[in-house]
Structure formats: C-alpha cells, structure tokens
Write an enzyme that holds these catalytic residues in place. Structure first.
Site, PDB file in Angstrom:
ATOM      1  N   HIS A  92       0.856  -1.197   0.000  1.00 43.92           N
ATOM      2  CA  HIS A  92       0.000   0.000   0.000  1.00 43.92           C
ATOM      3  C   HIS A  92       0.892   1.247   0.000  1.00 43.92           C
ATOM      4  CE1 HIS A  92      -2.859   3.052   1.231  1.00 43.92           C
ATOM      5  NE2 HIS A  92      -3.800   2.226   0.817  1.00 43.92           N
ATOM      6  N   GLU A 125      -3.651   1.811  -7.844  1.00 47.23           N
ATOM      7  CA  GLU A 125      -4.010   2.933  -6.963  1.00 47.23           C
ATOM      8  C   GLU A 125      -3.118   4.125  -7.270  1.00 47.23           C
ATOM      9  OE1 GLU A 125      -6.213   2.243  -3.007  1.00 47.23           O
ATOM     10  OE2 GLU A 125      -4.092   2.083  -2.662  1.00 47.23           O
TER      11      GLU A 125
HETATM   12  P1  PGA Z   1      -9.408   6.010   0.015  1.00 46.21           P
HETATM   13  O1  PGA Z   1      -8.196   5.054   0.327  1.00 46.21           O
HETATM   14  O2  PGA Z   1     -10.561   5.141  -0.431  1.00 46.21           O
HETATM   15  O3  PGA Z   1      -9.678   6.713   1.312  1.00 46.21           O
HETATM   16  O4  PGA Z   1      -8.978   6.914  -1.073  1.00 46.21           O
HETATM   17  C1  PGA Z   1      -7.868   4.023  -0.552  1.00 46.21           C
HETATM   18  C2  PGA Z   1      -6.738   3.237   0.026  1.00 46.21           C
HETATM   19  O5  PGA Z   1      -5.971   3.783   0.805  1.00 46.21           O
HETATM   20  O6  PGA Z   1      -6.564   2.061  -0.281  1.00 46.21           O
END
Ligand code: PGA
Length: 238
Positions: A93, A155
C-alpha cells in the site's frame, strides 16, 4: 455484473469490539454474493475471523513482515497471520511506502511468502513512475502458476484519500496496460487475472467504476469505515 472482490481497508482505525459490531451489522445489511474482504488492524483479526464463518466476508491483514521468523522486534510474520485465520493480506500500500519507506524488493519478498503460505495477496501498484518497472520488481521470481492467485489493485497516488477518483476510462486504460505488462513478462495470455482499482471510491461513484468487466476488484479506504456506506458500496456493486 460479473462477480467482484470488494475490499475495505480500515487502516489504523477500529478497535476489536468496534470491528465485531461492524461485521454483525454488515452481515445484515449486505445483499450481495460478491467476495468481501475486510483488511483490519492486526489485533482485530482473531475477533473478525471468528464471526465470518459461512458468509462471503473474508478477513485480511494490512501488511506482514518480509521474513519468516527471527529477531525482528515488533514485526508480524506470515505464519502468525495464518495461525489466526487470515485469508488475505494487503501488500505494498502506498502509505507503507510513504511512511515506512517500504520498497518494491520488500514487497516482492512478502508476496513470495504470502503465496507460499496460501494467504491471498492483494498487491497495490501505481506509486512508481514506471508501472512496468514496479510490476517487474514486485513479480521477481514469482512463478507463472501463481499469477492468478494474486489480486492487483491500481491505486494512483493522487486518488488515495483525496476525494478525486480517477476517471473510469483512465482506470480501464491502466488496467489493460497492467494486464499487457504481466502477459508480456510471462509470455502468456492470462485471461483470468484479478485486476482492480482503489482511490476515493464511495457509494456515489462506485457503480460507474465497477460497471464493466475489466475491473473485477475495488479497494475502499475511508468510505469503508462507515458500515452503512460500505454496505451501500457492496450492494451497488452487485
Ligand atoms: P481512500 O483510500 O478510499 O480513502 O482513497 C484508498 C486506500 O488507501 O486504499
């Protein structure tokens, strides 16, 4: 809609009793046969995994250490996760890279261990300038036969916790690119990869994002903390 994996990442929030209450309510509120994964803090895992039997809710960790055992004070190993019935583990992450300087080499070691111990890895990508380099480093020494056991989540850094979800067409372009990079790396036409998106997903934008067959998983951070909001996200994704 085809079956999706809906992942909630609680980050450093919710105590064991709060997670238990959350899951009991979620069980009543969801009308979906999608796979739901709750990535909860380590200390919550035993409480959570005790009450999800016979449901489509699975329990995940948010991290683990990159070595099997040894003198690594304060760390949690893959075998420890296995012993408390952890089904999934989130790896790489962006917040771990940002605050703990986690590298792709470390993520790769963790991935190898998660696969070895049969804990399903959810690998986040998108924070390195080159997706190709990032994927190649993370998948170093990972065998072709393991690729379908990994969930890949794209992401983009600017979408995490900002309220600015990426446009759906851009998500699909990136997912196709990730698929091509993986297929080229292994010289194999993988048709069943689990690829998804994370970043500022909420109950208002989820339907637009998941309503296509390229995106088979979503990772939800802040909007997963409110049980009713997450139940809506799950139900809208069905
Ligand atoms: P968020 O976070 O949905 O608050 O943007 C996503 C994540 O950190 O995986």
């Amino acid at each position: 809609m085809n079956k999706k994996v809906i992942i909630g990442n609680f980050k450093m929030n919710l105590l064991p009793n709060e997670v238990v209450l959350y899951i009991e309510n979620l069980k009543k509120d969801i009308e979906s046969n999608n796979e739901i994964v709750l990535c909860v803090p380590y200390v919550d895992i035993p409480y959570a995994s005790n009450i999800v039997n016979d449901t489509n809710i699975y329990v995940g960790a948010q991290n683990m250490y990159s070595r099997e055992e040894g003198p690594y004070t304060g760390e949690i190993s893959v075998k420890m996760l296995k012993s408390i019935k952890t089904d999934y583990v989130l790896l790489g992450h962006y917040e771990r890279k940002l605050y703990f300087n986690e590298t792709e080499e470390e993520i790769n070691k963790k991935l190898i261990l998660a696969l070895k111990y049969n804990i399903k890895p959810i690998v986040c990508i998108g924070s390195n300038e080159s997706l190709e380099n990032e994927i190649n480093m993370i998948l170093k020494d990972i065998k072709k036969e393991c690729i379908n056991n990994i969930i890949f989540i794209y992401e983009p850094v600017f979408s995490i916790g900002t309220g600015n979800a990426l446009d759906k067409n851009e998500i699909i372009d990136k997912i196709k690119l990730i698929q091509n990079i993986i297929c080229e790396k292994y010289d194999e036409k993988f048709n069943n990869l689990t690829l998804g998106y994370g970043g500022s997903i909420n109950s208002n934008n989820v339907l637009d994002i998941v309503n296509n067959d390229k995106i088979n998983a979503i990772l939800v951070g802040s909007s997963s903390l409110n049980e009713k909001e997450f139940a809506n996200i799950i139900n809208f994704s069905s």
